[in-house]
Design a protein around this motif. Structure first.
Motif, mmCIF file in Angstrom:
data_model
loop_
_atom_site.group_PDB
_atom_site.id
_atom_site.type_symbol
_atom_site.label_atom_id
_atom_site.label_comp_id
_atom_site.label_asym_id
_atom_site.label_seq_id
_atom_site.Cartn_x
_atom_site.Cartn_y
_atom_site.Cartn_z
ATOM 1 N N ASN A 10 0.839 -1.188 0.000
ATOM 2 C CA ASN A 10 0.000 0.000 0.000
ATOM 3 C C ASN A 10 0.879 1.245 0.000
ATOM 4 N N SER A 11 0.567 2.198 -0.846
ATOM 5 C CA SER A 11 1.371 3.416 -0.966
ATOM 6 C C SER A 11 1.359 4.252 0.318
ATOM 7 N N GLN A 12 0.400 4.006 1.194
ATOM 8 C CA GLN A 12 0.330 4.761 2.448
ATOM 9 C C GLN A 12 1.513 4.484 3.375
ATOM 10 N N VAL A 13 2.270 3.424 3.091
ATOM 11 C CA VAL A 13 3.456 3.159 3.895
ATOM 12 C C VAL A 13 4.428 4.337 3.818
ATOM 13 N N GLY A 14 4.339 5.118 2.760
ATOM 14 C CA GLY A 14 5.174 6.302 2.604
ATOM 15 C C GLY A 14 4.905 7.378 3.648
ATOM 16 N N GLN A 15 3.810 7.257 4.376
ATOM 17 C CA GLN A 15 3.469 8.223 5.424
ATOM 18 C C GLN A 15 4.168 7.919 6.748
ATOM 19 N N LEU A 16 4.818 6.788 6.835
ATOM 20 C CA LEU A 16 5.509 6.401 8.072
ATOM 21 C C LEU A 16 6.900 7.031 8.083
ATOM 22 N N THR A 30 6.571 -7.744 -6.489
ATOM 23 C CA THR A 30 7.373 -7.586 -7.699
ATOM 24 C C THR A 30 7.815 -6.141 -7.886
ATOM 25 N N ASP A 31 7.235 -5.215 -7.111
ATOM 26 C CA ASP A 31 7.586 -3.802 -7.192
ATOM 27 C C ASP A 31 7.214 -3.126 -5.889
ATOM 28 N N LEU A 32 7.679 -1.901 -5.723
ATOM 29 C CA LEU A 32 7.364 -1.098 -4.544
ATOM 30 C C LEU A 32 6.818 0.249 -4.994
ATOM 31 N N PRO A 33 5.930 0.836 -4.213
ATOM 32 C CA PRO A 33 5.376 2.136 -4.600
ATOM 33 C C PRO A 33 6.411 3.253 -4.490
ATOM 34 N N SER A 34 6.303 4.227 -5.365
ATOM 35 C CA SER A 34 7.248 5.360 -5.372
ATOM 36 C C SER A 34 7.168 6.164 -4.079
ATOM 37 N N GLU A 35 6.058 6.074 -3.366
ATOM 38 C CA GLU A 35 5.887 6.799 -2.101
ATOM 39 C C GLU A 35 6.900 6.379 -1.044
ATOM 40 N N LEU A 36 7.545 5.247 -1.237
ATOM 41 C CA LEU A 36 8.575 4.823 -0.288
ATOM 42 C C LEU A 36 9.721 5.822 -0.214
ATOM 43 N N SER A 37 9.911 6.603 -1.252
ATOM 44 C CA SER A 37 10.991 7.595 -1.252
ATOM 45 C C SER A 37 10.806 8.635 -0.145
#
Length: 148
Positions: A10-16, A30-37
């Motif tokens: 879930n892209s919301q992981v980028g909020q942590l 197989t991929d990770l959301p860009s929000e991880l940045s």
């Protein structure tokens, strides 16, 4: 989040924002959301035992990343340009037991790298004897490739 059969993150992981360690091992990613940045403090990510064919480019945007564990996936190549982005922070890199054909010489520019585990991949260079000698022997071999 390990061992949950995840197909995507879930892209919301980028909020942590304060997250320092993320264990995504033993899933089907197989991929990770860009929000991880956005995870500016992330130091360790475990992607072991997933379905990655290439390391997600977002990994190379993580400013504090020190440890990438991506063993036992289906990786076929490593991005030399991506590696150059993390040369000043990377300490541990594990891509054991994948299908990587070539080890980029750019790894030799990782000044803090203490552990480079590449065993179990089918590349011919560096030779298995060099790999068996460990990280410093591999880095020396890669440095020589850069000079050539």
């Amino acid at each position: 989040m390990s061992a949950n059969g995840l197909l995507q993150l879930n892209s919301q992981v980028g909020q942590l924002k304060e997250l320092r360690f993320l264990d995504l091992s033993t899933n089907r990613l197989t991929d990770l959301p860009s929000e991880l940045s956005s995870l500016e403090h992330l130091q360790i990510i475990n992607l072991s035992m997933n379905k990655f064919v290439r390391l997600p480019s977002v990994l190379y945007e993580l400013k504090q990343i020190q440890e990438i564990l991506a063993n036992d996936n289906q990786l076929v190549e490593l991005d030399p340009n991506g590696i150059l982005k993390i040369t000043s922070t990377l300490i541990t890199f594990n891509v054991r037991n994948n299908n990587i054909q070539r080890l980029p010489p750019e790894f030799s520019k990782c000044t803090l790298l203490k552990s480079l585990d590449v065993a179990g991949n089918p590349f011919k260079i560096p030779r298995p004897a060099t790999i068996a000698k460990g990280t410093q022997a591999i880095l020396e071999h890669l440095r020589n490739q850069l000079i050539e």
